[in-house]
Motif scaffolding. Structure first.
Motif, short mmCIF file in Angstrom:
data_model
loop_
_atom_site.label_atom_id
_atom_site.label_comp_id
_atom_site.label_asym_id
_atom_site.label_seq_id
_atom_site.Cartn_x
_atom_site.Cartn_y
_atom_site.Cartn_z
N GLU A 15 1.07 -1.42 -1.22
CA GLU A 15 0.49 -2.05 -0.02
C GLU A 15 -0.66 -2.99 -0.38
N LYS A 16 -1.31 -2.72 -1.49
CA LYS A 16 -2.52 -3.44 -1.92
C LYS A 16 -3.62 -3.36 -0.86
N HIS A 17 -3.62 -2.22 -0.16
CA HIS A 17 -4.61 -1.99 0.88
C HIS A 17 -4.64 -0.49 1.16
N PHE A 18 -5.80 0.14 0.97
CA PHE A 18 -5.90 1.59 1.12
C PHE A 18 -5.65 2.05 2.55
N ALA A 19 -6.17 1.32 3.53
CA ALA A 19 -6.02 1.73 4.92
C ALA A 19 -4.56 1.64 5.37
N ARG A 20 -3.87 0.57 4.98
CA ARG A 20 -2.45 0.45 5.35
C ARG A 20 -1.61 1.50 4.65
N ALA A 21 -1.94 1.80 3.41
CA ALA A 21 -1.22 2.86 2.68
C ALA A 21 -1.42 4.21 3.37
N ALA A 22 -2.64 4.46 3.81
CA ALA A 22 -2.93 5.71 4.51
C ALA A 22 -2.17 5.77 5.83
N GLU A 23 -2.09 4.65 6.52
CA GLU A 23 -1.37 4.60 7.79
C GLU A 23 0.12 4.84 7.56
N THR A 24 0.66 4.27 6.49
CA THR A 24 2.07 4.45 6.17
C THR A 24 2.39 5.91 5.87
N LEU A 25 1.50 6.57 5.14
CA LEU A 25 1.72 7.96 4.74
C LEU A 25 1.23 8.96 5.78
N ASP A 26 0.58 8.48 6.83
CA ASP A 26 0.04 9.31 7.90
C ASP A 26 -1.00 10.29 7.37
N VAL A 27 -1.92 9.76 6.56
CA VAL A 27 -3.07 10.52 6.07
C VAL A 27 -4.31 9.65 6.30
N SER A 28 -5.48 10.20 6.04
CA SER A 28 -6.70 9.42 6.21
C SER A 28 -6.92 8.50 5.01
#
Length: 118
Positions: A15-28
């Motif tokens: 994702e090259k983005h921590f927030a989007r990766a977290a959103e994708t995995l449904d974690v904080s």
């Protein structure tokens, strides 16, 4: 090496983005960030360049991403999350609010019950 750390790292790297990766995995977002830091501590070298304005992988991070993808592909699929047990419809039964044993004479205490001091 924990496979969940590898999954979180791979998602953040793709994702090259921590927030989007977290959103994708449904974690904080903090979970993703802490997992990447734990993985970096375990490996002994940084995987992301934290001085850059955007999220970029270091050369070691790019090389490790290929290794992480192979490890993830070789690992067994994660078990599906079990749904919480279904509760029956309706509420909790309430006790009747009867007076119970009332004293024969007003002002007389019940036998065995101590009066509360003031």
């Amino acid at each position: 090496m924990d496979i969940s750390l590898l999954r979180l790292f791979a998602a953040a790297a793709e994702e090259k983005h921590f927030a989007r990766a977290a959103e994708t995995l449904d974690v904080s977002r903090m979970t993703v960030s802490a997992s990447v830091r734990a993985l970096e501590a375990e490996l002994g070298y940084p995987l992301f360049d934290r001085t850059a304005e955007t999220t970029t992988l270091t050369d070691e991070g790019v090389a490790f991403l290929a290794t992480a993808r192979r490890e993830i592909a070789a690992a067994p699929a994660p078990a599906p999350a079990q749904a919480p047990p279904v509760q029956k419809a309706g509420g909790k039964a309430k006790a009747s609010k009867g007076k119970g044993r009332t004293p024969d004479v007003k002002g007389q205490t019940r036998p065995g019950k101590r009066r509360q001091s003031r």
